[in-house]
Motif scaffolding. Structure first.
Motif, PDB file in Angstrom:
ATOM      1  N   VAL A  18       0.822  -1.219   0.000  1.00  0.00           N
ATOM      2  CA  VAL A  18       0.000   0.000   0.000  1.00  0.00           C
ATOM      3  C   VAL A  18       0.861   1.277   0.000  1.00  0.00           C
ATOM      4  N   GLY A  19       2.060   1.183   0.536  1.00  0.00           N
ATOM      5  CA  GLY A  19       3.053   2.260   0.385  1.00  0.00           C
ATOM      6  C   GLY A  19       2.778   3.545   1.126  1.00  0.00           C
ATOM      7  N   LYS A  20       3.110   4.655   0.440  1.00  0.00           N
ATOM      8  CA  LYS A  20       3.031   5.962   1.102  1.00  0.00           C
ATOM      9  C   LYS A  20       2.073   6.886   0.363  1.00  0.00           C
ATOM     10  N   MET A  21       1.666   7.906   1.082  1.00  0.00           N
ATOM     11  CA  MET A  21       0.820   8.937   0.472  1.00  0.00           C
ATOM     12  C   MET A  21       1.222  10.282   1.078  1.00  0.00           C
TER      13      MET A  21
ATOM     14  N   PHE B 121     -11.787  -3.532   8.234  1.00  0.00           N
ATOM     15  CA  PHE B 121     -11.101  -2.306   7.821  1.00  0.00           C
ATOM     16  C   PHE B 121     -10.126  -2.684   6.694  1.00  0.00           C
ATOM     17  N   ASN B 122     -10.520  -2.378   5.451  1.00  0.00           N
ATOM     18  CA  ASN B 122      -9.694  -2.722   4.277  1.00  0.00           C
ATOM     19  C   ASN B 122      -8.954  -1.498   3.784  1.00  0.00           C
ATOM     20  N   ILE B 123      -7.701  -1.695   3.459  1.00  0.00           N
ATOM     21  CA  ILE B 123      -6.932  -0.555   2.917  1.00  0.00           C
ATOM     22  C   ILE B 123      -6.339  -1.006   1.582  1.00  0.00           C
ATOM     23  N   LYS B 124      -6.721  -0.288   0.529  1.00  0.00           N
ATOM     24  CA  LYS B 124      -6.264  -0.683  -0.822  1.00  0.00           C
ATOM     25  C   LYS B 124      -5.656   0.515  -1.522  1.00  0.00           C
ATOM     26  N   ARG B 125      -4.653   0.202  -2.352  1.00  0.00           N
ATOM     27  CA  ARG B 125      -4.061   1.278  -3.146  1.00  0.00           C
ATOM     28  C   ARG B 125      -4.563   1.147  -4.575  1.00  0.00           C
ATOM     29  N   GLU B 126      -4.945   2.266  -5.155  1.00  0.00           N
ATOM     30  CA  GLU B 126      -5.330   2.297  -6.563  1.00  0.00           C
ATOM     31  C   GLU B 126      -4.382   3.262  -7.265  1.00  0.00           C
ATOM     32  N   PRO B 127      -4.413   3.316  -8.604  1.00  0.00           N
ATOM     33  CA  PRO B 127      -3.364   4.112  -9.291  1.00  0.00           C
ATOM     34  C   PRO B 127      -3.137   5.511  -8.701  1.00  0.00           C
ATOM     35  N   THR B 128      -4.210   6.257  -8.428  1.00  0.00           N
ATOM     36  CA  THR B 128      -4.000   7.623  -7.911  1.00  0.00           C
ATOM     37  C   THR B 128      -4.607   7.815  -6.525  1.00  0.00           C
ATOM     38  N   LEU B 129      -5.155   6.713  -5.970  1.00  0.00           N
ATOM     39  CA  LEU B 129      -5.934   6.844  -4.723  1.00  0.00           C
ATOM     40  C   LEU B 129      -5.501   5.839  -3.680  1.00  0.00           C
ATOM     41  N   VAL B 130      -5.894   6.153  -2.436  1.00  0.00           N
ATOM     42  CA  VAL B 130      -5.871   5.107  -1.423  1.00  0.00           C
ATOM     43  C   VAL B 130      -7.314   5.020  -0.913  1.00  0.00           C
ATOM     44  N   VAL B 131      -7.791   3.766  -0.813  1.00  0.00           N
ATOM     45  CA  VAL B 131      -9.186   3.564  -0.408  1.00  0.00           C
ATOM     46  C   VAL B 131      -9.199   2.914   0.970  1.00  0.00           C
ATOM     47  N   PHE B 132      -9.813   3.627   1.930  1.00  0.00           N
ATOM     48  CA  PHE B 132      -9.998   3.083   3.281  1.00  0.00           C
ATOM     49  C   PHE B 132     -11.457   2.653   3.356  1.00  0.00           C
TER      50      PHE B 132
ATOM     51  N   VAL C 253     -13.588   5.697   2.210  1.00  0.00           N
ATOM     52  CA  VAL C 253     -12.934   7.008   2.173  1.00  0.00           C
ATOM     53  C   VAL C 253     -11.876   6.935   1.069  1.00  0.00           C
ATOM     54  N   ASN C 254     -12.103   7.665   0.002  1.00  0.00           N
ATOM     55  CA  ASN C 254     -11.156   7.663  -1.126  1.00  0.00           C
ATOM     56  C   ASN C 254     -10.336   8.943  -1.068  1.00  0.00           C
ATOM     57  N   LEU C 255      -9.048   8.786  -0.849  1.00  0.00           N
ATOM     58  CA  LEU C 255      -8.190   9.987  -0.769  1.00  0.00           C
ATOM     59  C   LEU C 255      -7.108   9.929  -1.838  1.00  0.00           C
ATOM     60  N   PRO C 256      -6.791  11.072  -2.454  1.00  0.00           N
ATOM     61  CA  PRO C 256      -5.731  11.046  -3.470  1.00  0.00           C
ATOM     62  C   PRO C 256      -4.370  10.780  -2.827  1.00  0.00           C
ATOM     63  N   LEU C 257      -3.511  10.063  -3.543  1.00  0.00           N
ATOM     64  CA  LEU C 257      -2.168   9.782  -3.006  1.00  0.00           C
ATOM     65  C   LEU C 257      -1.371  11.080  -2.883  1.00  0.00           C
ATOM     66  N   ILE C 258      -1.651  11.989  -3.828  1.00  0.00           N
ATOM     67  CA  ILE C 258      -1.035  13.324  -3.747  1.00  0.00           C
ATOM     68  C   ILE C 258      -2.181  14.327  -3.757  1.00  0.00           C
TER      69      ILE C 258
END
Ligand SMILES: Nc1ncnc2c1ncn2[C@@H]1O[C@H](COP(=O)(O)OP(=O)(O)OP(=O)(O)O)[C@@H](O)[C@H]1O
Ligand SMILES: [Mg+2]
Length: 348
Positions: A224-227, A256-267, A334-339
């Protein structure tokens, strides 16, 4: 003599012949001229007829032209009148717009002033309320320990109730202050690089004790990395939603699922709780809104948690999606942009 007579006769004959030839030629010329004269007379007649027609046509065209010119003049006058009317109308609208703009600016300035006053008032009040409240919470904690030491066990639960109520009041004051700051666009964002797994771990540690009798499953992708974002604000959003999941679920499961998408992180927070009726879903982000607004309602809270979570998420360029079924449970994503977007950077 005879020869002279002969010569004379010869000359006379020749003259006669010549004269005769000339008469014939003259006759032919006269006849030719007569024909030409007749032709010219006919041509003249035709020309006269044509001239009359042309004259008539010219007169007709002139009449038509005058009619057309008169009509065009009328049209132009009408267009001119309409144009004048439109100019007047536009000038009127322009004046009205200017007045509306002036009064809107005036109202905006007044609202901004009121908002600033409200924020200042709330900040002051919040400080004034927090100080004695913290004392109440601290002293009730102290009293609980002293009561336990002195053997006054019967009053410990009352003291604990004072402490819990004080803490609840403190949370409400913090929420009201947060809302006021958001409305006054005075939220301070601290942009940092966040290790998403660490963020999840910290959030879970804080929230676990309030999940009551529910089981918590955390599924965080290893990669899932960094944001980039404001760690405390993201934690605040997730805590609000996880807290709700615990509050509105009984002996159930919270995933509580945490996934990374190309430009997003989805909680994604999924609960197996009471769910939300479709008619309440649309107003769930409104301040002080609760599905059960009755005085006899079973769940405490002020209806501000989701409002704050929603507003903060939007300010950070994200979105919260809800899927819920009454009696079955709810999913909050909760969809948040990685940047975060540039607007967030400017505000931070
Ligand atoms: N997971 C959930 N399951 C069922 N209902 C929910 C859930 N989350 C929110 N709700 C409904 O949405 C309402 C608003 O939630 P919100 O978090 O804003 O307020 P609250 O939890 O009642 O109070 P507060 O968070 O201010 O203490 C809740 O009162 C509840 O009716
Ligand atoms: Mg809540």
């Amino acid at each position: 003599m005879a020869s002279a007579e002969v010569e004379f006769n010869q000359i006379k004959q020749r003259s006669n012949e010549q004269l005769w030839a000339e008469v014939v030629s003259l006759r032919s010329q006269v006849s030719k001229l007569t024909r030409e004269k007749s032709f010219l007379e006919k041509s003249l007649d035709t020309l006269n007829v044509l001239d009359d027609a042309v004259q008539q046509q010219l007169l007709d065209s002139q009449d038509q032209l005058e009619v057309i010119v008169a009509e065009r003049t009328r049209e132009l006058e009408e267009n001119n009148r309409l144009l004048q009317q439109e100019i007047k109308e536009r000038q009127r609208v322009e004046i009205e717009l200017r007045q509306a703009k002036d009064s809107a600016e005036h109202a905006k300035r007044a609202a901004e002033m009121a908002n600033r006053a409200k924020t200042a008032f709330l900040a002051k009040m919040s400080h004034e309320l927090r100080t004695p409240l913290n004392a109440i919470i601290g002293y009730s904690d102290l009293l609980q320990m002293e009561a336990a030491d002195a053997g006054y066990t019967s009053i410990i639960s009352d003291l604990s109730n004072i402490q819990i109520a004080g803490q609840q009041l403190l949370n409400i004051i913090s929420d009201i202050l947060d809302i006021a700051k958001i409305e006054a666009e005075k939220v301070d964002f601290q942009l940092t690089e966040i290790d998403i797994c660490e963020l999840v771990k910290d959030t879970v540690t804080i929230i676990k004790p309030v999940l009551q009798d529910n089981q918590l499953l955390v599924q965080c992708q290893a990669e899932v990395g960094k944001m980039q974002g404001d760690m405390l604000k993201i934690q605040q959003i997730l805590q609000n939603i996880l807290h709700n999941a615990g509050k509105f679920t009984h002996q159930g499961t919270i995933t509580f699922n945490i996934k990374r998408e190309p430009t997003l992180v989805v909680f994604e927070i999924i609960d197996t709780g009471i769910g939300i009726a479709p008619e309440h879903l649309c107003s769930i982000f409104e301040p002080f809104t609760q599905a059960d607004n009755s005085f006899t309602r079973q769940y405490n809270g002020s209806g501000l948690g989701l409002t704050i979570a929603h507003q903060l998420t939007e300010l950070m360029g994200g979105v919260i999606l809800i899927d819920s079924e009454l009696g079955k449970g709810s999913t909050f994503s909760v969809n948040l942009p990685l940047i975060p977007p540039p607007t967030f950077m400017e505000g931070s």
